[in-house]
Scaffold this active site. Structure first.
Site, mmCIF file in Angstrom:
data_model
loop_
_atom_site.group_PDB
_atom_site.id
_atom_site.type_symbol
_atom_site.label_atom_id
_atom_site.label_comp_id
_atom_site.label_asym_id
_atom_site.label_seq_id
_atom_site.Cartn_x
_atom_site.Cartn_y
_atom_site.Cartn_z
ATOM 1 N N SER A 152 31.357 -26.939 2.237
ATOM 2 C CA SER A 152 30.577 -28.047 2.767
ATOM 3 C C SER A 152 31.477 -29.256 3.018
ATOM 4 O O SER A 152 32.485 -29.133 3.718
ATOM 5 C CB SER A 152 29.437 -28.377 1.799
ATOM 6 N N ASP A 318 22.573 -20.225 6.598
ATOM 7 C CA ASP A 318 22.929 -21.637 6.449
ATOM 8 C C ASP A 318 22.608 -22.340 7.764
ATOM 9 O O ASP A 318 23.354 -22.271 8.728
ATOM 10 C CB ASP A 318 24.416 -21.766 6.114
ATOM 11 N N HIS A 351 22.543 -22.912 2.794
ATOM 12 C CA HIS A 351 23.798 -23.635 2.595
ATOM 13 C C HIS A 351 24.326 -23.494 1.171
ATOM 14 O O HIS A 351 25.530 -23.465 0.942
ATOM 15 C CB HIS A 351 23.599 -25.116 2.941
#
Length: 374
Positions: A152, A318, A351
């Site tokens: 991320s 995601d 995610h």
């Protein structure tokens, strides 16, 4: 069998050399808190840097005591015999500048005023974090990392390392990341920030002086964010339309299990995280763009300085940092003639999948790291 790094402790590094930020602001002295796992070899060629995401910190693996109920946030990835094998590597986790877990940030005391920085703490960017991380590496005598990895926002830092300090990164692992936020993602961040900014207890960022915290705003921000980290499939399979009550109550208290879960996550986060740090972290996400809004050309142009070998991983569900965004990174690196391995992992957790203990995903990382080991 894979094991734990065991009981760990945090370390602090103080820097007196001023750090000029991308905004032009200058921080004249600051602390960085970090943890290390494994042993640095004689030629310091086995060092690994872990870059954390929005709500992460330096506590990546292990526990602080035998009674500690929780482990570091990536404990399933790091340790003896694990994908990032601490029998082979010296692993460093660091709390970024502006954080709220020991590194200098808005809740720290400003030595000039003797009061918390609060609203006067300057906005920091991914480039600023990479610069401060490089200074910590200098302090530890590490001239080049065997690998730098993160998921991320952490993956964005890895990309920036490959641009800012190409000679100091041999391998770059970019997981569940993107070369810049979409308009939708920026919008989510803005709504989350507004929940904090409009909380009456925020006091313009100087709530420390009022002996309060903007819990309501931070709680809402976390609830919103948490929805975007999960996939619809995992929310459906875990919660569905399960009720906590017998029949409808025809009111606005918690009735569905998903409501209870989100409120629990929001309350827990609001008690452990700093609202000003949340604002800074989301703004750093918004600002990240290796092309600097096209001023240095395309993403391929921006990544030309990179010399590292890359592993790029995305997850099918995601939707916040979709596989398509990872493929943009892969294409740009291939345009530059870089060595790139790409994997799109089928995973239902959205995610948050990059934090999960998944055999296939972990096997990919372990196999790649076998190439990295000195």
């Amino acid at each position: 069998m894979p094991g734990s790094v065991g009981i760990v402790c945090s370390q602090f590094a103080h820097f007196d050399e001023p750090l000029t930020l991308r905004s032009g602001a200058v921080i004249h002295g600051y602390d960085l808190v970090y943890e290390t796992y494994g042993q640095l070899n004689s030629d310091k060629s086995n060092a690994i840097l872990i870059c954390h995401a929005l709500s992460g910190n330096h506590h990546v693996a292990g526990k602080y005591s035998a009674e500690d109920k929780g482990s570091g946030w990536w404990d399933n990835m790091i340790g003896p015999g694990k994908p990032i094998d601490t029998d082979k590597f010296f692993v460093i986790g660091m709390n970024n500048l502006g954080g709220c877990h020991g590194s200098t940030g808005p809740s720290s005391v400003n030595p000039v005023t003797g009061k918390p920085w609060g609203s006067s703490f300057p906005v920091v960017t991914v480039e600023d974090w990479v610069e401060s991380q490089a200074r910590l590496a200098d302090l530890l005598g590490i001239t080049q990392f065997a690998a730098i990895l993160g998921g991320s926002l952490g993956g964005m830092q890895v990309l920036q390392w490959s641009i800012s300090y190409p000679d100091r990164v041999r391998h770059a692992l970019v997981i569940a990341a993107a070369p810049g936020l979409t308009a939708q993602n920026i919008a989510f961040n803005d709504v989350a920030r507004n929940a904090i900014l409009t909380d009456p207890d925020f006091h313009g960022g100087d709530f420390y002086a009022h002996q309060t915290r903007p819990r309501r705003g931070l709680r809402l921000a976390r609830m919103l964010g948490h929805i975007t980290y999960l996939s619809d499939d995992v929310m459906g399979s875990k919660f569905g339309r399960i009720m906590r009550t017998e029949g409808f109550q025809y009111g606005f208290d918690v009735e569905f299990e998903i409501e209870s879960y989100l409120r629990y996550q929001g309350d827990k986060f609001a008690e452990s995280f700093d609202a000003n740090t949340y604002l800074l972290m989301t703004k750093a996400l918004d600002y990240f763009d290796p092309t600097h809004h096209g001023r240095v050309g395309t993403l391929s142009d921006a990544l030309k300085p990179a010399t590292a070998e890359f592993l790029v991983i995305s997850f099918t569900t995601d939707w916040r940092f979709s596989p398509g965004r990872s493929k943009e990174i892969v294409k740009a690196l291939l345009d530059c003639g870089r060595d790139v391995t790409y994997a799109e992992v089928t995973h239902g957790h959205g995610h948050d999948a990059f934090l999960m203990d998944d055999p296939y995903y972990h096997g990919l990382v372990a196999n790649y790291m076998s190439r990295v080991a000195p």
